[in-house]
Design a protein around this motif. Sequence first.
Motif, PDB file in Angstrom:
ATOM      1  N   UNK B  92       0.831  -1.201   0.000  1.00  0.00           N
ATOM      2  CA  UNK B  92       0.000   0.000   0.000  1.00  0.00           C
ATOM      3  C   UNK B  92       0.863   1.247   0.000  1.00  0.00           C
ATOM      4  N   UNK B  95       2.430   1.693  -3.505  1.00  0.00           N
ATOM      5  CA  UNK B  95       1.440   2.105  -4.497  1.00  0.00           C
ATOM      6  C   UNK B  95       1.037   3.559  -4.282  1.00  0.00           C
ATOM      7  N   UNK B  96       0.860   3.908  -3.017  1.00  0.00           N
ATOM      8  CA  UNK B  96       0.425   5.282  -2.703  1.00  0.00           C
ATOM      9  C   UNK B  96       1.500   6.280  -3.126  1.00  0.00           C
ATOM     10  N   UNK B  98       3.809   5.970  -5.384  1.00  0.00           N
ATOM     11  CA  UNK B  98       3.839   6.012  -6.846  1.00  0.00           C
ATOM     12  C   UNK B  98       2.701   6.879  -7.370  1.00  0.00           C
TER      13      UNK B  98
END
Lengths: 250, 118
Positions: B92, B95-96, B98
């Motif tokens: 998480x 991804x966040x 990015x």
Amino acid sequence: MHGESESQIDSGTGVDAGIGAIGLDAISGAWVVMPAFNEGQPIRAVVEQVRLVFPRVVVVDDGSSDDTAAQARAAGADVVVHPVNLGQGAALQTGFDWALSRGAEWVITLDSDGQHDPADARALLARALRQGWDVGLGSRFLGQTEGMPTSRRWLLKAALQFQNVTTGLRLTDVHNGLRVLSRRALQRLRIRQNRMAHASEIVSLIADSGLKVGEGPVTIRYTAYSLAKGQSALGAVHILFDLLMARLSR
Amino acid sequence: MIISAVLSLLMLGALGIGIVARRRSPAVATALVLVSALGLVFVWTPDALTHIANRVGVGRGTDLVLYLWTAISFLVMAALAVQLRHLHAKLTEVVRRLALMQARQDHPLPFDSTDGRS
């Protein structure tokens, strides 16, 4: 230890004073955060509606496979895209990070499927400012529910009891996606539940934080589209499991 | 004889894997080493197993193995579940980060703005 909280029970209809009562400062310091997953169909119209009230909107595209991001951009929202689907909780937190980085003084959370009325959000923000709350939570049971199925009502009431007992707060609604949160509140909260349990997590974090919280009436529009995506009894079991696992692995 | 030989090989294999993987996932590796070591011993001394079983109030050696297997499996699964949650949390964050990086490129702040108003 539970923080101080007040539940303002009001039998009003959700119609409140207009922009004048809030002041342009509050509006320009307010960001709307809308998590979205495959909402390409309704999202453009929803964002355009929201931006009539709050111009600053960020849509967090949670790994959609359709054109959600493009539609949201076309409607004038900032768009943050998760390359893979993480869950609504994760999308909300990403949206919070974005809004804070852009200087938000208030964040408003709204669903992307058109269930919420941005005017209700404005009214809730006005109320929060007046009452000095850090967090304002929307309550459909203080407001109106158009087309709510009975089974959904019972499920929500049961979930509400569970939440009130476990957090010590006396709220009147549960898992309502319409909230207003001050910058102060956002700096104290961090959502770790990626999926649907985030709604319960937010409330329990608020209860433990000592932030001032209140409720205001909101209308939830149930349409065939939104019902198809809503919570089921099985979903509720999944949420309980997630909450339990989080407690065990602390 | 053949079964004992095959089982011994399997146990030795599992033991080897457990030793090799001890740094990557210590909990699972330890369980694997323990179980395979014990398994190796009992393959060649089944009477000892039955003797132990009787001492703890279980009828047969194989029953004891079954109960222990169930308990150990549960513990291993619990450890894996915890690891999975940690992995999820790390994923998480990546991804966040990015997503936010890309969004800052897509929506640059206007240069002449000092307070975000546009």
